[in-house]
Design a protein around this motif. Structure first.
Motif, PDB file in Angstrom:
ATOM      1  N   TYR A 287     -24.509 -11.881  21.281  1.00 56.46           N
ATOM      2  CA  TYR A 287     -24.775 -10.543  21.827  1.00 56.46           C
ATOM      3  C   TYR A 287     -25.327 -10.644  23.245  1.00 56.46           C
ATOM      4  O   TYR A 287     -26.202 -11.468  23.520  1.00 56.46           O
ATOM      5  CB  TYR A 287     -25.795  -9.796  20.965  1.00 56.46           C
ATOM      6  CG  TYR A 287     -25.254  -9.310  19.650  1.00 56.46           C
ATOM      7  CD1 TYR A 287     -24.505  -8.146  19.575  1.00 56.46           C
ATOM      8  CD2 TYR A 287     -25.501 -10.007  18.475  1.00 56.46           C
ATOM      9  CE1 TYR A 287     -24.009  -7.689  18.366  1.00 56.46           C
ATOM     10  CE2 TYR A 287     -25.013  -9.565  17.256  1.00 56.46           C
ATOM     11  CZ  TYR A 287     -24.270  -8.408  17.205  1.00 56.46           C
ATOM     12  OH  TYR A 287     -23.779  -7.963  16.006  1.00 56.46           O
ATOM     13  N   ASP A 288     -24.845  -9.772  24.126  1.00 56.62           N
ATOM     14  CA  ASP A 288     -25.415  -9.680  25.467  1.00 56.62           C
ATOM     15  C   ASP A 288     -26.611  -8.738  25.504  1.00 56.62           C
ATOM     16  O   ASP A 288     -27.436  -8.806  26.411  1.00 56.62           O
ATOM     17  CB  ASP A 288     -24.358  -9.191  26.463  1.00 56.62           C
ATOM     18  CG  ASP A 288     -23.315 -10.260  26.749  1.00 56.62           C
ATOM     19  OD1 ASP A 288     -23.640 -11.463  26.639  1.00 56.62           O
ATOM     20  OD2 ASP A 288     -22.177  -9.893  27.078  1.00 56.62           O
ATOM     21  N   PHE A 289     -26.691  -7.854  24.510  1.00 63.39           N
ATOM     22  CA  PHE A 289     -27.783  -6.885  24.394  1.00 63.39           C
ATOM     23  C   PHE A 289     -28.402  -7.023  23.003  1.00 63.39           C
ATOM     24  O   PHE A 289     -27.682  -7.018  22.001  1.00 63.39           O
ATOM     25  CB  PHE A 289     -27.277  -5.452  24.581  1.00 63.39           C
ATOM     26  CG  PHE A 289     -26.631  -5.210  25.911  1.00 63.39           C
ATOM     27  CD1 PHE A 289     -27.400  -4.943  27.040  1.00 63.39           C
ATOM     28  CD2 PHE A 289     -25.250  -5.240  26.048  1.00 63.39           C
ATOM     29  CE1 PHE A 289     -26.804  -4.715  28.266  1.00 63.39           C
ATOM     30  CE2 PHE A 289     -24.646  -5.007  27.273  1.00 63.39           C
ATOM     31  CZ  PHE A 289     -25.431  -4.754  28.386  1.00 63.39           C
ATOM     32  N   LEU A 290     -29.722  -7.140  22.968  1.00 63.95           N
ATOM     33  CA  LEU A 290     -30.427  -7.311  21.695  1.00 63.95           C
ATOM     34  C   LEU A 290     -31.661  -6.426  21.647  1.00 63.95           C
ATOM     35  O   LEU A 290     -32.378  -6.288  22.649  1.00 63.95           O
ATOM     36  CB  LEU A 290     -30.870  -8.763  21.517  1.00 63.95           C
ATOM     37  CG  LEU A 290     -29.782  -9.810  21.329  1.00 63.95           C
ATOM     38  CD1 LEU A 290     -30.283 -11.189  21.724  1.00 63.95           C
ATOM     39  CD2 LEU A 290     -29.328  -9.808  19.877  1.00 63.95           C
ATOM     40  N   ILE A 291     -31.910  -5.857  20.489  1.00 63.17           N
ATOM     41  CA  ILE A 291     -33.183  -5.209  20.186  1.00 63.17           C
ATOM     42  C   ILE A 291     -33.787  -6.019  19.054  1.00 63.17           C
ATOM     43  O   ILE A 291     -33.159  -6.206  18.004  1.00 63.17           O
ATOM     44  CB  ILE A 291     -33.011  -3.727  19.798  1.00 63.17           C
ATOM     45  CG1 ILE A 291     -32.456  -2.938  20.982  1.00 63.17           C
ATOM     46  CG2 ILE A 291     -34.355  -3.145  19.329  1.00 63.17           C
ATOM     47  CD1 ILE A 291     -32.187  -1.463  20.683  1.00 63.17           C
ATOM     48  N   LEU A 292     -34.995  -6.527  19.278  1.00 69.02           N
ATOM     49  CA  LEU A 292     -35.654  -7.412  18.328  1.00 69.02           C
ATOM     50  C   LEU A 292     -36.989  -6.813  17.920  1.00 69.02           C
ATOM     51  O   LEU A 292     -37.775  -6.404  18.777  1.00 69.02           O
ATOM     52  CB  LEU A 292     -35.875  -8.788  18.946  1.00 69.02           C
ATOM     53  CG  LEU A 292     -34.655  -9.439  19.609  1.00 69.02           C
ATOM     54  CD1 LEU A 292     -35.050 -10.764  20.241  1.00 69.02           C
ATOM     55  CD2 LEU A 292     -33.522  -9.611  18.610  1.00 69.02           C
ATOM     56  N   ALA A 293     -37.258  -6.784  16.618  1.00 68.26           N
ATOM     57  CA  ALA A 293     -38.482  -6.168  16.107  1.00 68.26           C
ATOM     58  C   ALA A 293     -39.237  -7.155  15.217  1.00 68.26           C
ATOM     59  O   ALA A 293     -38.637  -7.905  14.449  1.00 68.26           O
ATOM     60  CB  ALA A 293     -38.144  -4.907  15.325  1.00 68.26           C
ATOM     61  N   THR A 294     -40.559  -7.125  15.348  1.00 69.26           N
ATOM     62  CA  THR A 294     -41.401  -8.005  14.546  1.00 69.26           C
ATOM     63  C   THR A 294     -42.742  -7.352  14.240  1.00 69.26           C
ATOM     64  O   THR A 294     -43.305  -6.654  15.078  1.00 69.26           O
ATOM     65  CB  THR A 294     -41.661  -9.351  15.269  1.00 69.26           C
ATOM     66  OG1 THR A 294     -42.360 -10.225  14.371  1.00 69.26           O
ATOM     67  CG2 THR A 294     -42.467  -9.172  16.541  1.00 69.26           C
ATOM     68  N   PRO A 295     -43.274  -7.613  13.049  1.00 70.33           N
ATOM     69  CA  PRO A 295     -44.679  -7.282  12.811  1.00 70.33           C
ATOM     70  C   PRO A 295     -45.530  -8.470  13.246  1.00 70.33           C
ATOM     71  O   PRO A 295     -45.004  -9.557  13.515  1.00 70.33           O
ATOM     72  CB  PRO A 295     -44.728  -7.125  11.284  1.00 70.33           C
ATOM     73  CG  PRO A 295     -43.714  -8.117  10.787  1.00 70.33           C
ATOM     74  CD  PRO A 295     -42.609  -8.098  11.840  1.00 70.33           C
ATOM     75  N   THR A 296     -46.823  -8.260  13.331  1.00 76.98           N
ATOM     76  CA  THR A 296     -47.771  -9.359  13.501  1.00 76.98           C
ATOM     77  C   THR A 296     -48.520  -9.465  12.186  1.00 76.98           C
ATOM     78  O   THR A 296     -48.996  -8.466  11.653  1.00 76.98           O
ATOM     79  CB  THR A 296     -48.758  -9.073  14.650  1.00 76.98           C
ATOM     80  OG1 THR A 296     -48.019  -8.996  15.872  1.00 76.98           O
ATOM     81  CG2 THR A 296     -49.810 -10.166  14.761  1.00 76.98           C
ATOM     82  N   LEU A 297     -48.592 -10.666  11.663  1.00 79.98           N
ATOM     83  CA  LEU A 297     -49.235 -10.872  10.368  1.00 79.98           C
ATOM     84  C   LEU A 297     -50.556 -11.604  10.527  1.00 79.98           C
ATOM     85  O   LEU A 297     -50.707 -12.450  11.411  1.00 79.98           O
ATOM     86  CB  LEU A 297     -48.310 -11.662   9.442  1.00 79.98           C
ATOM     87  CG  LEU A 297     -46.958 -11.025   9.161  1.00 79.98           C
ATOM     88  CD1 LEU A 297     -46.154 -11.889   8.203  1.00 79.98           C
ATOM     89  CD2 LEU A 297     -47.106  -9.620   8.604  1.00 79.98           C
TER      90      LEU A 297
END
Length: 181
Positions: free
Chosen positions: A48-58
């Motif tokens: 992918y040339d475009f990415l949306i990345l999501a994460t919690p902090t634990l």
């Protein structure tokens, strides 16, 4: 293949919920179905040339993964699989979920870790978010400009602001991703 990859790590399902909210706003040609990184193929991810990345902090500021007492692998185990990939020419927007009341000393630190990882590999990180409206002591996700390096959501204490923040942020990153929102 869709133009934008949408990947997340999740423990309680809140980050998955946010990724699904984003996915529902776009058609399949624009946005890929949200995919948990524990099911992601490293080569497909990097395509992918475009990415949306999501994460919690634990816990104490950790990326989600086995050392954070998760039952399944997540970002912690996925990042080493792509550490040799070059992300130059790729545009990435980041989302971090955290609890500013319960963890004010490491609020959304995992977001800062994702930013550092992809920045070091040449990615263009877009979508900074103001720290106004949050109460915390410390965060590795605050950039040199004083803003968060991506959208920050606190579903534990400010869930009533999630839709508004998400819509505003998507409008903000739209030009970078050639999106119609």
């Amino acid at each position: 293949m869709a133009r934008i990859g949408l990947f997340f790590g999740s423990d309680t399902g809140k980050t998955r919920k946010v990724a699904k909210m984003i996915g529902k706003k776009f058609d399949d040609e624009t946005m890929a179905k949200p995919l948990n990184v524990n099911r992601a193929d490293p080569d497909e991810f990097a395509a992918y040339d475009f990415l949306i990345l999501a994460t919690p902090t634990l816990g104490e500021g950790l990326l989600p993964g086995l050392s954070a007492d998760m039952e399944d692998e997540s970002w912690e185990e996925f990042l080493p699989k792509i550490e040799d990939k070059d992300f130059s020419g790729k545009t990435i927007a980041l989302i971090g979920l955290g609890d500013q009341v319960g963890y004010p000393d490491e609020f959304v630190d995992a977001l800062g870790e994702l930013n550092e990882f992809f920045s070091e590999r040449g990615a263009k990180i877009v979508g900074p978010w103001p720290t106004d409206g949050y109460e915390f002591n410390s965060s590795e996700a605050v950039g040199e400009d004083g803003n968060f390096v991506g959208l920050v959501l606190d579903l534990d204490n400010q869930s009533n602001l999630t839709d508004e923040r998400l819509n505003t942020w998507l409008s903000q990153i739209a030009p970078e991703f050639d999106l119609n929102v």
